[in-house]
Design an enzyme around this catalytic site. Structure first.
Site: not given
Lengths: 166, 600
Positions: B195-196, B198, B282, B324, B326, B494, B558
């Site tokens: 992950s990461g 961003e 993304n 964005d 993904d 979710w 989120w």
């Protein structure tokens, strides 16, 4: 506002001299050119038009702070509501926390604010973010995107270009 | 005959020994059989095909109304609880978000804690996790429990004792690399994705030896073919060779080096084709103007050889992302008739709002239809070229830097995020938890600093014009690409869904309800309000002749980011939409497992 980015440049200079402590209260007001800028660093007209800095603060807050502190500075399930925090924090305390971060990690909570002092996306706009959050905190600005705003002044564009190129 | 034939007794004994031997020798063989046993729940998405379907039918459409809480368990952690427990034999394994505690409970002793593992992790990893400190679950294989920690460490724990067998470090959190995804065990390997995006990290999936933790292969999402494990001639996209170094040539200059495309979602595996499937996230930054090109292979479905990691085929769903969207959501593998022919299919509900059906052997695109009618950024997907037909009005690239492009649907969190769907071979339908959220998106210039957010856009989110519900729970026909039924929910759904042979489908809501609906009609049959909002995935198992349904509640992720304000709670600035009740009026934080069963 002419101060766009100036704090970051000052921070870099100060940090280089390793005398962060010299960021004394009152310096901000002088930078911003008006005596009460620290208390009311934003301008919101009766028709909702904001100055560029406040609007830009909204944008930069959303890009860099929202993921923890929630939309509108209203907090999230794990980040404190900055519109509340700024009722207590001075500009200097706010600046210090953004630069150096903050930690509150124990068995009950895992709050960890990163040190953003080297992040140009934050530090070049730190005064704008402060202006936006102060406007939220004072109740002068509602949630969501400000309805209208001043055009980007050439000074802001120049300051941005200089600061982001650092 | 009551008396046992001595010869067959010996044969039986040998068979038992051989079975034991092979169990310890090939984790894959053990898992291949365990995933078929409906009494257990041995991997996060239920089976290698990621169907989240259970053959159990003790709880069914007729009696589910009588469901009761059997027992509960607190994880002691307040942050968002994604994923769900595993059940292997009489043991249940529960994980928590940071600090990533793992509990092993003995179901034969009323849930007694057999062991607890709590890693010591540098708290500096907390703020580099994009959206809360979530973790999507542990994996089992080879007598070990595998935990993918926030700080990217992959830890193998003895399933019986919780003792650390080995630790492998996958990445560098000081550069913004973190771990949130659930591992998957295939053969003698355990696979994880990072992950990461961003933070401008390079996305990858890495295979480690289950016995030693030694790295066996790593496949990056961007960069030269030697990093992406692609062959310009042999790796195909919609049947055509991808060409040499496509992970570089579709970027400007060196931008691929901070290109993102992390693989933080789910993996699936087809043992016959020996292919592992997953999607990439993304490209970095969120400002499309700053990164010209298709940005391959972000937003892509990958089919890789499990042994070598070599890519067999790829399909980039959203080239040059502007929103964005993904591509990391689950890949559901089903064998179904398509246009009169039995096909090996892969069905995927993407963040971009399209439900895709592909041939999972060749990567041929068969169906791509909107699974939320609100989707407006593209009119359709061209099945031949695979390209979305974009609508200029909603293009943030066309709008440009410092321009607010409005009313784009879906929002950045997608028509559906990582919350996994379920597929019932009985009804032939897919059950999909969805978000029904639109956005304004304004890209702006950002600078890259290692370990600092690299976002480059500001967003506002709200329900589609004239509507108030932020989510739907839908049933989808993957062969025709049509919604069969849709249940509106006030907030985004979710939670991962569960389909069962009892013709009941389960899911959780952000207010905290565990809901059971009729698999054919979507009619609500049961609901119970758990202690906190549900972003975890529902599962089921049988122990001592009784079927249980289990789910982790614990709001965050989120979804928790918008909790205080409500995603649309304060749109005074826009003066539109109409006030929406904030989620904080419905639920509060806290991680709890709630287990349901019928009364005895």
């Amino acid at each position: 506002m002419l101060s766009n980015g100036s704090r970051y440049l000052q921070f870099i200079a100060v940090a280089t001299m390793a005398t962060l402590i010299s960021l004394t209260p009152g310096a901000h007001a002088q930078d911003s050119g008006t005596a009460d800028a620290a208390e009311k660093p934003y301008r919101i007209d009766p028709d909702g038009t904001t100055d560029w800095a406040t609007f830009n603060g909204f944008r930069r807050y959303n890009g860099n702070c929202l993921a923890c502190h929630g939309p509108d500075g209203a907090g999230s399930s794990f980040g404190p509501a900055l519109m509340e925090s700024l009722k207590r924090l001075s500009y200097e305390q706010f600046f210090e926390t953004v630069v150096n971060g903050k930690s509150d990690v124990n068995t009950a909570t895992t709050l960890k604010m990163p040190a953003l002092g080297t992040d140009r996306n934050v530090m070049c706009y730190i005064d704008d973010i402060y202006a936006y959050l102060k406007a939220r905190s004072d109740g002068a600005l509602g949630g969501g995107r400000p309805a209208k705003h001043d055009a980007k002044p050439p000074e802001a564009a120049e300051a941005e270009a200089a600061c982001m190129a650092n | 005959m009551a008396r046992m034939n001595p010869v067959s007794g010996v044969v039986l004994g040998l068979t038992a020994m051989a079975t034991l031997w092979s169990v310890s020798a090939f984790a894959n063989d053990e898992l291949l059989s365990l995933q078929k046993d409906p009494k257990q729940w041995v991997m996060p998405l239920g089976d290698y095909s990621s169907t989240r379907y259970s053959g159990l039918d003790q709880i069914n459409a007729k009696n589910v109304k009588d469901l009761q809480v059997a027992w509960t368990f607190s994880t002691g952690v307040l942050r968002g609880h994604e994923g769900g427990p595993l059940v292997i034999g009489n043991m249940m394994y529960i994980h928590a978000p940071f600090p990533n505690t793992v509990f092993a409970l003995d179901l034969s002793q009323d849930g007694k804690i057999v062991w607890k593992y709590e890693p010591k992790q540098d708290p500096n990893v907390i703020p580099v996790m994009c959206c809360d400190t979530v973790n999507r679950g542990v994996a089992y294989g080879d007598g070990l429990i595998f935990l993918h920690q926030a700080d990217t460490s992959l830890v193998a724990l003895d399933a019986k004792t919780g003792k650390v067998a080995w630790t492998a470090v996958d990445g560098d959190p000081t550069k913004g690399e973190t771990g949130t995804s659930a591992p998957m065990v295939i053969k003698n390997m355990v696979l994880i994705g990072n992950s990461g995006a961003e933070f401008g990290v390079v996305g990858h999936v890495t295979a480690y030896d289950t016995k030693t933790g030694k790295q066996l292969w790593r496949a990056n999402s961007v960069g030269p073919d030697s990093d992406t494990l692609m062959d310009g001639e042999k790796t195909t996209a919609l049947g055509k060779p991808v060409g040499k170094d496509s992970g570089i040539t579709t970027w400007e200059g060196d931008q691929w080096k901070t290109g993102g495309g992390t693989a933080w979602g789910w993996m699936s595996y087809d043992p016959e084709l020996n292919l592992v499937y997953y999607g990439t996230g993304n490209p970095s930054t969120w400002n499309p103007v700053q990164r010209p090109g298709d940005n391959k292979w972000s937003m892509t479905i990958f089919a890789r050889d499990a042994d070598t990691g070599m890519a067999k085929w790829v399909y980039q769903m959203t080239p040059h992302d502007e929103w964005d969207y993904d591509g990391v959501n689950e890949m559901i593998l089903v064998d179904k008739e398509f246009k009169g022919k039995e096909r090996k299919l892969l069905v995927h509900f993407d963040r971009n709002g399209f439900g895709y059906t592909l041939d999972r052997d060749t990567g041929e695109l068969l169906v791509a239809e909107k699974f939320d009618p609100a989707v407006n950024w593209a009119t359709k997907i061209d099945l031949k070229t695979g390209l979305p037909e974009r609508v200029k009005e909603f293009s943030t690239e066309a709008g440009g830097e410092d321009t607010n492009t409005q009313n784009i649907c879906p929002a950045a969190l997608g028509s559906k995020d990582q919350q996994p769907s379920a597929y019932s071979p009985k009804s032939g339908l897919f059950y999909v938890p969805t978000n029904h959220v639109c956005m304004d998106y304004e890209p702006y210039k950002v600078a890259y600093t290692a370990g600092q957010p690299y976002v480059g856009a500001t967003l506002s989110m709200y329900p589609p014009k004239g509507e108030e519900n932020l989510g739907n729970f839908i049933a989808w026909d993957g062969t025709t690409g049509k919604i069969k039924w849709s249940v509106p929910e006030p907030f985004s759904v979710w939670s991962g869904a569960l389909a069962t042979a009892g013709d009941v489908v389960f899911y959780g809501t952000l207010e905290g309800y565990l809901k059971a609906v009729d698999a054919e009609t979507g009619k609500e049959l049961y609901k119970f309000k758990t202690p906190s909002g549900i972003i975890g995935n529902v599962n089921t198992y049988e122990y001592d002749g009784r079927q249980y349904v289990a789910v982790l509640s614990g709001l965050g992720g989120w979804a928790g980011i918008g909790m205080a304000a409500g995603l649309t709670g304060a749109q005074e600035g826009l003066g539109a939409v109409g006030a929406y009740q904030s989620l904080s009026q419905y639920t509060a934080l806290g991680g709890t497992l709630t287990v349901f069963a019928l009364p005895k």
